[in-house]
Motif scaffolding. Structure first.
Motif, short mmCIF file in Angstrom:
data_model
loop_
_atom_site.label_atom_id
_atom_site.label_comp_id
_atom_site.label_asym_id
_atom_site.label_seq_id
_atom_site.Cartn_x
_atom_site.Cartn_y
_atom_site.Cartn_z
N PHE A 85 0.79 -1.14 -0.20
CA PHE A 85 -0.36 -0.01 0.23
C PHE A 85 1.34 0.91 -0.07
O PHE A 85 0.28 2.00 -0.93
N GLY A 86 2.19 1.21 0.54
CA GLY A 86 2.62 2.35 1.15
C GLY A 86 3.41 2.65 -0.74
O GLY A 86 4.29 3.75 -0.92
N GLY A 87 3.89 1.25 -1.34
CA GLY A 87 4.16 1.80 -2.46
C GLY A 87 4.00 1.97 -3.62
O GLY A 87 4.00 2.66 -4.31
N LEU A 138 0.98 -2.45 9.48
CA LEU A 138 0.67 -1.88 8.23
C LEU A 138 0.27 0.08 8.07
O LEU A 138 1.16 -0.35 6.60
N LEU A 139 -0.22 0.55 9.24
CA LEU A 139 0.27 1.83 9.12
C LEU A 139 1.71 2.35 8.95
O LEU A 139 1.94 3.39 8.17
N ALA A 142 3.56 1.09 5.66
CA ALA A 142 3.43 2.18 4.83
C ALA A 142 4.07 3.37 4.43
O ALA A 142 3.95 3.48 3.26
N ALA A 143 3.87 3.71 5.76
CA ALA A 143 4.11 5.14 5.81
C ALA A 143 6.08 5.13 5.03
O ALA A 143 6.17 5.79 5.01
N ALA A 145 7.23 3.07 3.49
CA ALA A 145 7.89 2.97 1.68
C ALA A 145 7.06 4.06 1.55
O ALA A 145 8.21 3.87 0.18
N GLY A 146 5.83 4.47 1.97
CA GLY A 146 6.00 6.06 1.05
C GLY A 146 6.85 7.26 0.90
O GLY A 146 7.17 8.27 0.02
N MET A 148 10.54 7.35 0.86
CA MET A 148 11.91 6.70 0.85
C MET A 148 12.51 7.75 0.03
O MET A 148 11.35 8.60 -0.43
N ARG A 149 13.84 8.04 -0.50
CA ARG A 149 14.50 9.09 -1.04
C ARG A 149 14.99 8.69 -2.35
O ARG A 149 16.01 7.55 -2.28
N TYR A 167 18.08 -3.65 -2.62
CA TYR A 167 17.04 -3.92 -1.44
C TYR A 167 16.90 -3.84 0.36
O TYR A 167 16.99 -3.18 0.62
N ILE A 171 16.71 0.24 0.17
CA ILE A 171 15.87 0.26 0.91
C ILE A 171 14.87 -0.45 2.15
O ILE A 171 14.45 0.43 2.99
N VAL A 175 13.33 1.59 5.41
CA VAL A 175 12.43 1.38 5.81
C VAL A 175 12.21 0.97 7.25
O VAL A 175 11.37 0.63 8.43
N TYR A 178 10.81 2.78 10.83
CA TYR A 178 9.10 2.52 10.87
C TYR A 178 8.42 0.93 11.00
O TYR A 178 7.62 1.48 11.91
#
Lengths: 258, 294
Positions: A85-87, A138-139, A142-143, A145-146, A148-149, A167, A171, A175, A178
């Motif tokens: 969901f975050g990605g 989950l939340l 998702a935060a 994953a969203g 990323m720089r 990865y 990555i 993540v 979080y």
């Protein structure tokens, strides 16, 4: 030196006074009946008697298994769905209302339904633990994953990282903090879910013992169990923090985030 | 954060503003919009598509004969029927109102008392030393475990339900309020006292306004926790209320009715949050960090 110890001494004195007042008020007849509020000495007795009768060990082992299963399930589902969901922006938008509404929902209400779905044994308890624990994971994932720089990905590519390296070295460590925050919150919420799950119709476990002892007015034991679950939750969180400490130091260094 | 779509991405280095972080696009994070951001627009379209798609799949799954047992997973249509029936019957409507009113009373007390206690703990040294261990402990105790005790102490009526709501909702409020007061920017408070403000004026003009986002967040969390309290209270021991309908429905294996109650509860919780966000929207101008839709 005095000033360093003073706050801790204050807390100890505070709690000691509280316990002393508690003991006094419930022992002296006419103030609060010890039937309704057990004196601290009675709570201690209750703890020992639970231990002696074996109820404590049986309840703990039953609850521990339920908790671990529910928590692991919540972690797996939470991290994978959160990453998805975050990605992906569209997927996130599509499922956000469902996830948010479920997050706001009092998951206690699912307990009776869980009984219909899973019967009367461990099933519903594990389901409630899962339900309580999955949302923070989950939340937060998702935060993360969203968040990323691009510059870090670019830097990695410039230095010759292939897909796998991207990865594992960029990555995931980015993540990870979080995810860790989510997992920490999930520990406490999972304990609450465990208790709720077991209090409302379970054949065994700490929650069942709480309901049983309070219904039979063995309130000393009830309080002892409550304190025990607090210790359980705090202990689990400390273990989680300690286990993840080396990784968080490294992650915060690499991402430049506190 | 500016909205970005693949089509609008500047393509050459020269076109990109210097130093701006452009969200990257790999498998894990295509266009970096935070999951917790809420913005009407194309997002709403996908949101409704998502919900409709979910319902459609659910309906299809239940239609295929033999795939799911209607006892365990009723069709959305059955749930809507039961929902309509609950809302139509006066007796169950009374239950909805009973739940809502008990919740409202509890939350009102939790909000008022919580903010007050939070301010006392945050602002006064005495308050912090004396009260903080109990606040911390009250927050750590799985308060759900206290629910049977509350029912024993206060009986089966309104009192125990309201008390549970207060118990569940008040601690996040106290903690967030005291934390919000604590992290008031020191530079601002010092600046105020340099300009001759008395202690009370510093509190009134600097500390309190700067702590509003945290207080609002605590109140928001309290809304959700309060609902857990009310449902728990009704499940454990009550004669009226949504939780009672839920329990009875599950005893009779009436899944559509049970799920309808869940829908009502989810709707109530979300409506409360929506109202709260609406009421605090004017604050958003001054406090851009105010969290909405979390």
């Amino acid at each position: 030196m005095w000033s360093r110890w003073l706050p801790r001494l204050a807390v100890v004195a505070n709690v000691a006074t509280f316990i002393a007042i508690w003991e006094y008020v419930t022992r002296v007849q006419g103030l609060i009946s010890p039937v309704f509020l057990p004196p601290p000495s009675r709570v201690l007795e209750g703890l020992l008697s639970l231990h002696a009768s074996g109820e404590l060990a049986a309840g703990l082992s039953y609850s521990a298994v339920n908790y671990v299963l529910g928590y692991v399930l919540a972690a797996v589902v939470g991290i994978s769905l959160g990453a998805v969901f975050g990605g992906s922006r569209r997927l996130g938008q599509a499922f956000r209302p469902i996830v948010w509404s479920l997050y706001a929902a009092p998951w206690v209400a699912f307990r009776p339904i869980a009984t219909i779905w899973f019967g009367f044994g461990r099933g519903p308890v594990i389901f409630i633990v899962f339900l309580a624990a999955v949302f923070p994971v989950l939340l937060n994932t998702a935060a993360g994953a969203g968040d990323m720089r691009l510059s870090q990905i670019r830097a990695g590519r410039v230095f010759g990282a292939n897909r796998v390296n991207l990865y594992t070295k960029i990555i995931i460590p980015s993540v990870f903090p979080y995810i860790l925050v989510g997992l920490e919150q999930a520990v406490v919420l999972g304990v609450i879910g465990l208790l709720v799950g077991e209090m409302l119709g379970s054949p065994a476990g700490i929650g069942m013992l709480i309901t049983l002892t309070s219904a039979t007015f063995r309130l000393g034991e009830t309080f002892a169990l409550i304190f025990l679950s607090v210790a359980f939750a705090i202990g689990l969180r400390s273990i989680l923090r300690a286990a993840a400490a080396p990784y968080t130091r490294w992650a915060s260094l690499s991402s430049g985030r506190a | 954060m500016t909205s970005t779509t693949p089509g609008n991405q500047p393509s050459t280095v020269a076109e990109r503003p210097f130093g701006q972080e452009i969200p990257h696009q790999t498998l894990l994070s295509r266009v970096g919009e935070r999951f917790s951001d809420f913005r009407p627009g194309s997002g709403a379209l996908f949101a409704s598509l998502g919900v409709l798609g979910f319902l459609a799949v659910w309906q299809l799954v239940t239609i295929v004969p033999g795939l799911t047992n209607p006892r365990f997973l009723p069709a959305p249509t059955a749930v809507f029927e039961a929902l309509w029936e609950v809302l139509r019957t006066p007796r169950s409507r009374e239950d909805v109102i009973a739940t809502a009113s008990a919740y409202a009373i509890g939350y009102f007390w939790a909000a008022g008392g919580g903010v007050l206690l939070g301010l006392v703990v945050g602002l006064t040294r005495v308050g912090r030393i004396v009260l903080w261990p109990y606040v911390w402990f009250g927050f750590s105790v799985p308060r759900v475990a206290l629910a049977p005790l509350i029912v024993i102490w206060l009986g089966l009526g309104q009192a125990s339900k309201v008390t549970l709501v207060i118990l569940m909702a008040i601690f996040p409020i106290i903690i967030n309020t005291s934390e919000g007061v604590r992290i008031a920017p020191v530079s601002l408070t010092r600046c105020a006292s340099v300009f001759g403000a008395s202690k009370l004026q510093v509190i009134r003009k600097v500390i309190l306004p700067s702590s509003i986002p945290m207080i609002a967040m605590g109140l928001r969390i309290g809304i959700v926790r309060g609902y857990v309290g009310i449902v728990l209270g009704e499940l454990l021991g009550s004669t009226r209320g949504l939780g009672v309908i839920l329990k009875r429905a599950t005893y009779e294996f009436d899944m559509p009715r049970a799920l309808a109650i869940i829908v009502i509860l989810v709707a109530m919780a979300n409506i409360s949050l929506f109202i709260f966000d609406l009421l605090t929207r004017p604050l958003r101008h001054q406090f851009p960090t105010l969290q909405q839709s979390l």
